[in-house]
Design an enzyme around this catalytic site. Structure first.
Site, short mmCIF file in Angstrom:
data_model
loop_
_atom_site.label_atom_id
_atom_site.label_comp_id
_atom_site.label_asym_id
_atom_site.label_seq_id
_atom_site.Cartn_x
_atom_site.Cartn_y
_atom_site.Cartn_z
N ASP A 153 6.89 -7.41 -5.30
CA ASP A 153 5.67 -7.09 -4.60
C ASP A 153 5.17 -5.69 -4.94
OD1 ASP A 153 3.59 -7.04 -2.83
OD2 ASP A 153 4.82 -6.89 -1.03
N ASP A 353 -2.78 -6.54 -7.50
CA ASP A 353 -1.72 -6.87 -6.56
C ASP A 353 -0.95 -8.10 -7.06
OD1 ASP A 353 -0.24 -6.85 -4.14
OD2 ASP A 353 -1.59 -8.34 -3.27
#
Ligand SMILES: *[C@@H]1O[C@H](CO)[C@@H](O)[C@H](O)[C@H]1NC(C)=O
Ligand SMILES: *[C@@H]1O[C@H](CO)[C@@H](O)[C@H](O)[C@H]1NC(C)=O
Length: 475
Positions: A153, A353
């Site tokens: 992440d 992201d």
């Protein structure tokens, strides 16, 4: 006189005809070259899931790299008993909650313009949502090392895993839960340590203290959370890449949508992220490539060693909290530049992201994209929307399709072509959709999501202040 005139006329009209014929031929040649350059032609089956793992030759053999797999693909060792795959609707619902939580986190940053005039109600505590946490890497923790599959992440900082004895609660995970008491290299971090104080910015929460051991807590926007002891441990990324004394959360109370993963590896920009903790070793450089299909593999590497020479860079902007902010200037579809002002993207800003699935664009940009795309896809019948995706085609009568190439124009003169699998999202052949979605408002931050990053090697050079792209980085 008259006859010579008509002869000249005849000759000139002949040569005009000749010139026209040549010109037309050249034009035709150019048009087909243009077509090849601006369109992808490929088998429809390459958009559909395959039940056989076919590891990428590039990703799998790259030395010193971690293999990145899709949690629900055939290359993952996760079984359907531990982890029920999400439905398409669930994936998009989680994706929207991640997008909302990213906005909320940015809005709490006083440097961000969203603070003023924002229409959203801010949650009491900021936090990022795991989304559908699709991509995982397997690392080794402790001595002797135990393999753990972690969601990777770039949108968060703290790395954590569930830990025995699971004093409060652990959700079910694929691998055995890490037991610090069985490792000779685990140490608790004391409440007085500066690293304990760093948890404040890494998690958004004030750390706690239990019998002088630092206690972390991190919650994600969708009610998922992990709370436990803050510890230090030997982390084995690959046989050559071993990090001693890596700070991580040893979770004693864990709940949520982590889907069988043992925890999360935080690749954000804040102090406690793995990127910052390994700054001396890897110079804050890491790269990954997300596989184009769930049946293939990608990679994650640390350090500049594995970075290819064909990478094109765009500057990293500093204004987006611990997210990686980039400047998007424009886009094209099948060689047609979207007819919108570049201020549309400058107003919204953009982050990259790894955890957001579908790229979010300012509505003005999305509607131009969708309109231009539709105009170039008229030979395919439109069908009903798929959740947040509104430009969908029924391709059940086709085996080969030709789709316009989408190109992103990033700052620093870096133009990046999106792979076909990053352009369309297939929910079976009857519903194949343009894989981009609009934000609610032109002032909302844009997000370059993981579908659009597929098969592109993405290089984060935080020290150098840039992010690079190399299409065709993995299969
Ligand atoms: C870490 O600290 C907690 C809380 O004080 C304690 O229960 C646990 O046994 C400690 N673990 C180790 C390995 O020292
Ligand atoms: C597929 O082709 C058949 C036969 O030509 C036609 O009846 C049907 O409407 C087509 N389906 C779609 C989705 O285009």
């Amino acid at each position: 006189m008259a006859s010579s005139n008509s002869l000249i006329l005849l000759l000139s009209s002949c040569s005009l005809f000749f010139v026209l014929a040549v010109a037309r031929k050249e034009f035709a040649l150019e048009a087909s070259e243009q077509e090849a350059h601006h369109f992808h032609t490929l088998q429809l089956s390459s958009f559909l899931p395959s039940s056989v793992c076919n590891p990428s030759a590039i990703g799998g053999k790259k030395s010193g790299s971690l293999e990145v797999v899709h949690k629900h693909g055939p290359c993952s060792k996760f079984t359907k008993d531990t982890v029920k795959p999400l439905t398409v609707e669930e994936i998009f619902t989680h994706d929207q909650s991640r997008v909302d939580s990213i906005r909320a986190k940015l809005a709490t940053n006083p440097l961000n313009k969203d603070t003023l005039g924002s229409k959203t109600t801010l949650p009491a505590k900021s936090g990022s949502t795991i989304g559908s946490g699709n991509y995982i890497v397997t690392v080794g923790l402790g001595t002797p090392k135990k393999d753990l599959s972690l969601i990777f992440d770039t949108g968060s900082d703290l790395t954590w895993t569930q830990c025995q004895p699971c004093a409060r609660s652990c959700y079910s995970q694929q691998e055995p839960i890490f037991a610090p008491s069985m490792s000779t290299t685990y140490t608790n971090i004391s409440c007085s340590s500066n690293y304990c104080s760093d948890l404040m910015s890494a998690t958004g929460n004030t750390p706690g203290c239990s019998s002088s051991t630092c206690v972390y807590g991190i919650q994600y926007g969708d009610q998922s959370f992990s709370v436990g002891f803050f510890g230090k441990e030997k982390l084995t990324l690959t046989s050559k890449d071993v990090v001693d004394g890596f700070f991580f959360g040893c979770g004693q109370n864990n709940q949520g949508l982590f889907g069988g993963a043992a925890g999360l590896i935080g690749l954000g920009r804040d102090k406690l992220s793995i990127v910052s903790q390994t700054a001396n070793k890897y110079g804050k450089v890491f790269a990954y490539c997300l596989p184009s299909r769930t049946s293939s593999t990608g990679y994650l590497t640390f350090g500049s060693g594995g970075v290819g020479s064909n990478v094109k860079y765009t500057p990293l902007s500093t204004s987006q909290n611990s997210f990686y902010g980039l400047d998007l200037l424009g886009m094209s579809v099948g060689g047609t530049k979207l007819p919108i002002s570049s201020t549309v993207f400058q107003t919204s800003g953009m982050i990259i992201d790894s955890g957001t699935v579908i790229t979010r664009l300012p509505p003005t940009a999305y509607s131009a994209l969708s309109k231009t795309f539709r105009a170039q896809m008229t030979k395919y019948p439109l069908t009903k929307a798929l959740s947040i995706l509104d430009t969908c085609y029924d391709l059940s009568n086709f085996t080969t399709i030709t789709i316009p190439k989408i190109t992103m124009f990033w700052g620093g003169n870096t133009n990046v072509d999106i792979a076909p699998q990053g352009t369309l999202y297939a929910n079976g052949v009857q519903q194949v959709c343009l894989a981009f979605a609009p934000n609610g408002d032109d002032s909302d931050i844009g997000i370059f999501g993981n579908v659009q990053q597929k098969s592109i090697a993405v290089v984060y050079d935080v020290t150098g202040g840039k992010v690079g792209f190399a299409p065709g980085g993995c299969a």
